[in-house]
Motif scaffolding. Sequence first.
Motif, mmCIF file in Angstrom:
data_model
loop_
_atom_site.group_PDB
_atom_site.id
_atom_site.type_symbol
_atom_site.label_atom_id
_atom_site.label_comp_id
_atom_site.label_asym_id
_atom_site.label_seq_id
_atom_site.Cartn_x
_atom_site.Cartn_y
_atom_site.Cartn_z
ATOM 1 N N ASN A 96 0.778 -1.155 -0.080
ATOM 2 C CA ASN A 96 -0.052 -0.074 -0.123
ATOM 3 C C ASN A 96 0.787 1.140 -0.053
ATOM 4 O O ASN A 96 0.513 2.334 -0.800
ATOM 5 C CB ASN A 96 -1.063 -0.190 1.130
ATOM 6 C CG ASN A 96 -1.872 -1.100 1.041
ATOM 7 O OD1 ASN A 96 -2.258 -1.533 -0.270
ATOM 8 N ND2 ASN A 96 -2.460 -1.745 2.272
ATOM 9 N N SER A 119 2.378 1.739 -3.517
ATOM 10 C CA SER A 119 1.324 2.232 -4.405
ATOM 11 C C SER A 119 1.411 3.847 -4.227
ATOM 12 O O SER A 119 1.465 4.455 -5.237
ATOM 13 C CB SER A 119 -0.201 1.673 -3.999
ATOM 14 O OG SER A 119 0.120 0.305 -4.439
ATOM 15 N N GLU A 120 1.248 4.232 -3.079
ATOM 16 C CA GLU A 120 1.122 5.879 -2.713
ATOM 17 C C GLU A 120 2.277 6.160 -3.434
ATOM 18 O O GLU A 120 2.495 7.396 -3.999
ATOM 19 C CB GLU A 120 1.045 6.005 -0.994
ATOM 20 C CG GLU A 120 0.381 7.007 -0.738
ATOM 21 C CD GLU A 120 0.415 6.939 0.898
ATOM 22 O OE1 GLU A 120 0.038 6.083 1.423
ATOM 23 O OE2 GLU A 120 1.106 8.114 1.328
ATOM 24 N N SER A 158 2.574 6.599 -6.983
ATOM 25 C CA SER A 158 1.643 7.572 -7.406
ATOM 26 C C SER A 158 2.250 8.937 -7.237
ATOM 27 O O SER A 158 2.154 9.982 -8.025
ATOM 28 C CB SER A 158 0.304 7.634 -6.535
ATOM 29 O OG SER A 158 -0.837 7.356 -7.404
ATOM 30 N N ASP A 192 -2.319 5.396 -12.087
ATOM 31 C CA ASP A 192 -3.302 4.073 -11.729
ATOM 32 C C ASP A 192 -2.291 3.008 -10.795
ATOM 33 O O ASP A 192 -2.555 2.165 -11.165
ATOM 34 C CB ASP A 192 -3.675 3.598 -13.140
ATOM 35 C CG ASP A 192 -4.435 4.285 -13.933
ATOM 36 O OD1 ASP A 192 -5.460 5.061 -13.190
ATOM 37 O OD2 ASP A 192 -4.600 4.288 -15.003
ATOM 38 N N ARG A 209 -1.512 0.772 -8.056
ATOM 39 C CA ARG A 209 -2.299 -0.020 -7.444
ATOM 40 C C ARG A 209 -1.741 -1.152 -7.054
ATOM 41 O O ARG A 209 -0.928 -1.934 -7.821
ATOM 42 C CB ARG A 209 -3.621 0.031 -7.952
ATOM 43 C CG ARG A 209 -3.383 -1.105 -9.436
ATOM 44 C CD ARG A 209 -5.009 -0.878 -10.123
ATOM 45 N NE ARG A 209 -4.773 -1.770 -11.263
ATOM 46 C CZ ARG A 209 -4.073 -1.149 -12.515
ATOM 47 N NH1 ARG A 209 -3.796 0.179 -12.697
ATOM 48 N NH2 ARG A 209 -4.303 -2.052 -13.827
ATOM 49 N N VAL A 266 -1.966 -5.092 -7.266
ATOM 50 C CA VAL A 266 -2.875 -6.006 -8.080
ATOM 51 C C VAL A 266 -2.958 -7.258 -7.659
ATOM 52 O O VAL A 266 -1.804 -7.720 -7.242
ATOM 53 C CB VAL A 266 -2.147 -6.169 -9.608
ATOM 54 C CG1 VAL A 266 -2.914 -7.464 -10.168
ATOM 55 C CG2 VAL A 266 -2.395 -4.831 -10.443
ATOM 56 N N GLU A 267 -4.191 -7.722 -7.198
ATOM 57 C CA GLU A 267 -4.090 -8.961 -6.201
ATOM 58 C C GLU A 267 -3.538 -10.357 -7.003
ATOM 59 O O GLU A 267 -3.854 -10.360 -8.167
ATOM 60 C CB GLU A 267 -5.534 -9.393 -5.564
ATOM 61 C CG GLU A 267 -6.012 -8.078 -4.723
ATOM 62 C CD GLU A 267 -5.261 -7.937 -3.544
ATOM 63 O OE1 GLU A 267 -4.592 -9.040 -2.989
ATOM 64 O OE2 GLU A 267 -4.902 -7.029 -3.090
ATOM 65 N N VAL A 292 2.573 -4.680 -7.020
ATOM 66 C CA VAL A 292 2.353 -3.134 -7.344
ATOM 67 C C VAL A 292 2.534 -2.777 -8.709
ATOM 68 O O VAL A 292 3.607 -2.517 -9.144
ATOM 69 C CB VAL A 292 3.043 -2.207 -6.306
ATOM 70 C CG1 VAL A 292 3.113 -0.773 -6.602
ATOM 71 C CG2 VAL A 292 2.754 -2.612 -4.815
ATOM 72 N N ALA A 313 1.961 0.010 -11.900
ATOM 73 C CA ALA A 313 1.524 1.713 -12.442
ATOM 74 C C ALA A 313 1.871 1.478 -13.795
ATOM 75 O O ALA A 313 2.761 0.879 -14.324
ATOM 76 C CB ALA A 313 2.134 2.379 -11.525
#
Lengths: 480, 480
Positions: free
Chosen positions: A43, A46-47, A50, A56, A58, A60-61, A68, A70
Amino acid sequence: MLDRGKVYERIERDVSSHIDRLISFIRQPSVSPQDFGVRDAANLLSEMASNAGLKDARPVETSGNPVVYAELDVGAPLTVLVYTMYDTMPADEPGWSVDPFAGTIREVDPFGATLIARGAVNTKGPLVAFLNAISSIVESGQEPPVNIIFAAEGEEELGSKHLPEFIRAYESELRRANVLFFPSASQNSKGKAIVTLGVKGIVYFELELDGKEWGRGPTEFGIHGSNKAWVDSPTWRMVKALSTMVDDTGNEVLLKGFYDDVSVPSQEDELLLSRLAETFDEAEVKERLKVERFIYDLHGVEALRKYLFSPTLNINGIWSGYTGPGSKTLLPNKITAKMDIRLVPDMQVERAMQLVRRHLDELGFSEVKIRQLEEGYSWARMSVNSPYTKALLRSFAEFGVEVEVWPTMAGSAPFSMFAAPPLGLPFIDGGMGHGGLAHSPNEYLVIAEGGPTGGLISMEKSFVAILDNLSQLQDEPFSK
Amino acid sequence: MLDRGKVYERIERDVSSHIDRLISFIRQPSVSPQDFGVRDAANLLSEMASNAGLKDARPVETSGNPVVYAELDVGAPLTVLVYTMYDTMPADEPGWSVDPFAGTIREVDPFGATLIARGAVNTKGPLVAFLNAISSIVESGQEPPVNIIFAAEGEEELGSKHLPEFIRAYESELRRANVLFFPSASQNSKGKAIVTLGVKGIVYFELELDGKEWGRGPTEFGIHGSNKAWVDSPTWRMVKALSTMVDDTGNEVLLKGFYDDVSVPSQEDELLLSRLAETFDEAEVKERLKVERFIYDLHGVEALRKYLFSPTLNINGIWSGYTGPGSKTLLPNKITAKMDIRLVPDMQVERAMQLVRRHLDELGFSEVKIRQLEEGYSWARMSVNSPYTKALLRSFAEFGVEVEVWPTMAGSAPFSMFAAPPLGLPFIDGGMGHGGLAHSPNEYLVIAEGGPTGGLISMEKSFVAILDNLSQLQDEPFSK
């Protein structure tokens, strides 16, 4: 045309906030083998992606830890898949001189300020440096010179178990990439850039002998050691089984057919090897590894040929019975060994595992169980003459450092999964900067400039340069 | 003449306080291999011995843990050295269903109330039961029928490292003893008393291969596993060294000369063996040990002969490298194996250790280091026809239980140090009661009466009976 000067200026100006970003990412543990902090790290990453200007971003599961992901499409002719990982090894081994998750920076001779932390070089340092490079491009009022696809996995230290799943799910996105770039620290402790053109493959497995399944020895727990006189020992039996797998030196693998698929080094390989031997700093390597001599007392090109072109069967760990202080007598019920095979061209993972099973069965050790921990992955190789390799080499030349080209590294990297079908991506791997002791106590990454190696600023600049030099390939065919 | 009836009455009346004493001693950990609570246990035991009526109870200092020593001279012709130990094994292995130091009593089928705790049978249970027996004699208004010398060591689970030191220091006191008695629980799970007339010897040592001393392999820490291709593996090398020490079954020791000093079982041994085979409950033993078959699928007298008359080389534990979850790749710098040799007549500790060293050297494994953890101790044997043995057997007969005589046990016990020169004491070992899983999770001692085995009351009564039957030997020569 990217104005690199403006980007470099930005990097120099912002270095202290760049260091802060790195330390804050170090402080978020992401120890995948112990499932410690991994999701929080995804998490946070991802931030960070960004914030750096990627779109985008994120997690990805997958069936395991998220990748992660992007993108940044700037309409450039070339698309670079930036592959990296945000997970690390555990750090609970003895020998750490600092808290491995504190992000401690110490003066280390001769490097200057150096980050000592789990993940410093493998791979949080280069990862954050890459995001810092992108944000510096953006903050200089420019765009990256290539389209970026960013994919940072969280299971590299688990053998990238679910990366194949991600690749299948994102195949159409990934197919847009022309080349894979893995940002890393290429410089050795004296500042020379080590460029490797390939990786070995690997398959990791456990061998286990359990009295319960064997039907011999103690079946449920270790029993009093005096019972050895009339009860079989799974531990002794496993020792006998293991000892059939290598010769007395431990260096030649005795699995029938193990070397059958090993290809002879190519003419290019031999050329690179002999060039490499001229600059290869054997003393530096031995000092870094704390190794006094190589197998068979090999030196120079012979040592390098063994290192780079021979497959291995290694015991990473083994345990059975009582391992505490004092003299507890015990007949253990179970023994486990953590093993891996490193594959060189043209060996195949599946066949290697078949050889282990067949060997054990043929020698009467069918009671030894094999537990393959993940799918494993293949070796991969690039030519020194590929345009992508040339762009990488040009980047180091621009920084004025000596470059040593290795035909392959002895280690493995899951980016070979992108090099294998169906994607078949060419790849490059590297950057300025120096670190060491990955997987060991006191893992480190040099932060300061001005020592024998580049620090964080040089690393970030080099990532900018590599992307820029890749973008200059527009007129050359994007061959693989 | 001791009025046993009055003593037995007292034991029955006081059983709940006797159980309380046992539980309070269980709750005082005394884990010598981890140096956990040992000295507090010595102080507590001194107090308990005093309270039981023994004189001058005190911890006697040695270079290691103290021996708790006490005496009671009643002017009897016979003096019994009661040897026991107050230390226990660690209890941090998985598989415990209760807190091993809580003193939990559970209903266990078919025994009834059963103490499940570290030390329950080895040896806090019998130790406290013996003190309870003495206090019950005293509280019945009588004196023990023999003089008592009480010596409880605190390093039995460390191989009785400093017991020789105590024996030397207290030689004049110990010379007053005619016989050694080791109070223990002789009954198997069906209630039959197992009487053993001897012990094997033991020497415990570690084999270690460290890259630093070897001058090969990683010398300071484990390094990245990919280095196996050019760096030697102490782990593989040790596997090869170990595998030369036994045959493929793990059951025949290949050290040259290992079996040279093994004496053929005597005529008395063979007689006892064949008698033993008639009553030996193979199924009970296998169920208790959770073992499906003996080595070579032996049964009956052949299994027993192996068990009792063959020396062993056992791996109690082995460890190297990464033993956690997942797939960390590592070339370890060190491997250690905890080994022991069990000695049968007429093997000698010192010679056995010489054979290990010579074997390793002759096969080119001189880099494997031997670390002998303690002096080791000898085997010891008593004849079934000794008057002391007869007194012990008579005691079981008085309790109406079936008796099975074993020419020796397969385990070792440091009381052989008292049987060896200079003291040369004869010895007996036993008592009513049943326990099991010494050195394993869920070690237990049956407390309740009325099940297939005796409980705490029977054990205490039997210790009274044994002392009393020994005192009846006055007319027989106190032969050894």
